[in-house]
Design an enzyme around this catalytic site. Structure first.
Site, PDB file in Angstrom:
ATOM      1  N   LYS A 206       1.939  -3.852  -2.559  1.00  0.00           N
ATOM      2  CA  LYS A 206       0.779  -3.256  -1.878  1.00  0.00           C
ATOM      3  C   LYS A 206      -0.330  -2.920  -2.868  1.00  0.00           C
ATOM      4  O   LYS A 206      -1.521  -3.057  -2.569  1.00  0.00           O
ATOM      5  CB  LYS A 206       1.208  -1.995  -1.120  1.00  0.00           C
ATOM      6  CG  LYS A 206       0.076  -1.272  -0.383  1.00  0.00           C
ATOM      7  CD  LYS A 206      -0.622  -2.169   0.627  1.00  0.00           C
ATOM      8  CE  LYS A 206      -1.424  -1.400   1.667  1.00  0.00           C
ATOM      9  NZ  LYS A 206      -2.459  -0.515   1.153  1.00  0.00           N
ATOM     10  N   GLU A 213      -7.997  -7.006  -2.527  1.00  0.00           N
ATOM     11  CA  GLU A 213      -8.988  -6.520  -1.550  1.00  0.00           C
ATOM     12  C   GLU A 213     -10.270  -6.080  -2.257  1.00  0.00           C
ATOM     13  O   GLU A 213     -11.380  -6.375  -1.794  1.00  0.00           O
ATOM     14  CB  GLU A 213      -8.368  -5.361  -0.779  1.00  0.00           C
ATOM     15  CG  GLU A 213      -9.233  -4.734   0.290  1.00  0.00           C
ATOM     16  CD  GLU A 213      -8.530  -3.544   0.910  1.00  0.00           C
ATOM     17  OE1 GLU A 213      -9.063  -2.418   0.800  1.00  0.00           O
ATOM     18  OE2 GLU A 213      -7.440  -3.719   1.497  1.00  0.00           O
TER      19      GLU A 213
END
Length: 354
Positions: A206, A213
């Site tokens: 993550k 991102e």
């Protein structure tokens, strides 16, 4: 199956509603007890607890099962499963509050953006107490209720297996994206969740996800910024000023580009189309001048941790690095250094401040 969910903000509430649709009983707790009760009144959780103690009691309460053949009622006690949907800085204290209330076989799932190194340490500590800890990087935000959540899970296989109905309920499902291989049996990843490895692996994946991102978002922002300034040539006045490099040919940059329409255009058939672009188009459509925003961009930690890991591993990450540093710059954290540059240029060449 029943779970205790700690943290009933927009994301926690959305997760609860998805689990309840799949028949999972969700008992919720947040420090604002009135808000927790409001969620229960709206049917978003099965019931609200007014303390961690009462939450643990109801989740771990033995279930009665009536045996038709024996004619006897048997009480079965399953492991208590407690999901944390809270900011990373609150996880340690919340676990410490829970520990005296938990017992052998109970499971804690951390859905927040904790540092994977902290997750490894917590799992090791809790294992010695007979408690399982799963780190579950959870992507989807406030849209997860409708779209589902992408789940990156780390921890022991046994605990992951016990909690798999939870992950299946939260994940988007196999129809969320076209299958890349239709000739093999679908994996859990194709349903939207994956057991990435041992303790810390979920939050490690993550962390990198969020670093990626950062890079993607920065590329969009820079591209739209170029388009936004595509008409500077029409306003350019040649000053003959040695302080600023002149625009070579102002006639090349006299385009009044409608970024609102470009965002819509790129969503259709373009290789740069994505959900992030969908969100960008929505923002531009409702606020073309972006008056709601001041341009200061926060970073919640994952970008920094991604760079720390890249340095530890000796892996080059120039795009993610630049994206993170631009976030620092957006908050004017480079202003003092820029003034130092002004001062040096003024002293050695008499260059004026622009």
């Amino acid at each position: 199956m029943k779970v205790g969910l700690i943290g009933l903000g927009r994301m926690g509430e959305g997760m609860s509603r998805r689990m309840m649709k799949q028949g999972i009983e969700v008992y919720g707790y947040r420090r604002n007890v009135a808000k927790a009760q409001e969620a229960a009144d709206n049917g978003y959780i099965t019931a609200a607890a007014d303390s961690l103690e009462s939450l643990v009691q109801v989740v771990k309460r033995a279930e009665s099962i009536y045996g038709e053949k024996s004619g006897e009622t048997v009480y079965v006690k399953s492991p208590g499963i407690f999901q944390l949907v809270i900011p990373a800085e609150l996880v340690e204290d919340t676990i410490n509050e829970l520990l005296p209330l938990l017992g052998d076989g109970d499971i804690i799932i951390d859905h927040g953006n904790s540092n994977f190194k902290d997750s490894r340490r917590r799992a090791e500590r809790l294992e010695k107490l007979g408690i399982q800890y799963l780190d579950c990087g959870t992507s989807g935000g406030v849209y997860g209720l409708e779209r589902g959540y992408c789940l990156m899970v780390g921890g022991a296989s046994g605990a992951v297996s016990v909690c798999s109905p939870i992950f299946r309920a939260l994940a988007p499902g196999i129809t969320a994206a076209p299958r890349t291989d239709t000739f093999t049996r679908a994996t859990s990843a194709e349903y939207g969740w994956l057991h990435c490895g041992g303790p810390g692996a979920g939050h490690f994946v993550k962390m990198v996800h969020n670093g990626v991102e950062y890079g993607i978002m920065q590329a969009y922002a820079e591209g739209f910024n170029i388009l936004h300034h595509g008409n500077l040539g029409s306003k350019y006045v040649k000053e003959g000023d040695a302080e600023v490099a002149p625009m070579e040919n102002p006639a090349d940059y006299q385009y009044d580009i409608d970024t609102v329409e470009v965002a819509e255009l790129w969503r259709r058939g373009s290789v740069v189309g994505s959900w992030l672009l969908d969100l960008t188009a929505d923002v531009l459509r409702h606020d073309p001048k972006l008056d709601k925003f001041d341009g200061g961009v926060s970073d919640s930690g994952e970008g920094r941790w991604t760079l720390h890991s890249a340095v530890d591993l000796g892996v080059p990450t120039p795009v993610i690095s630049a994206a993170l540093f631009e976030r620092f710059n957006s908050r004017r954290l480079g202003e003092y250094g820029n003034k130092i540059l002004n001062g040096m240029r003024y002293m050695f060449g008499g260059h004026h401040v622009r």
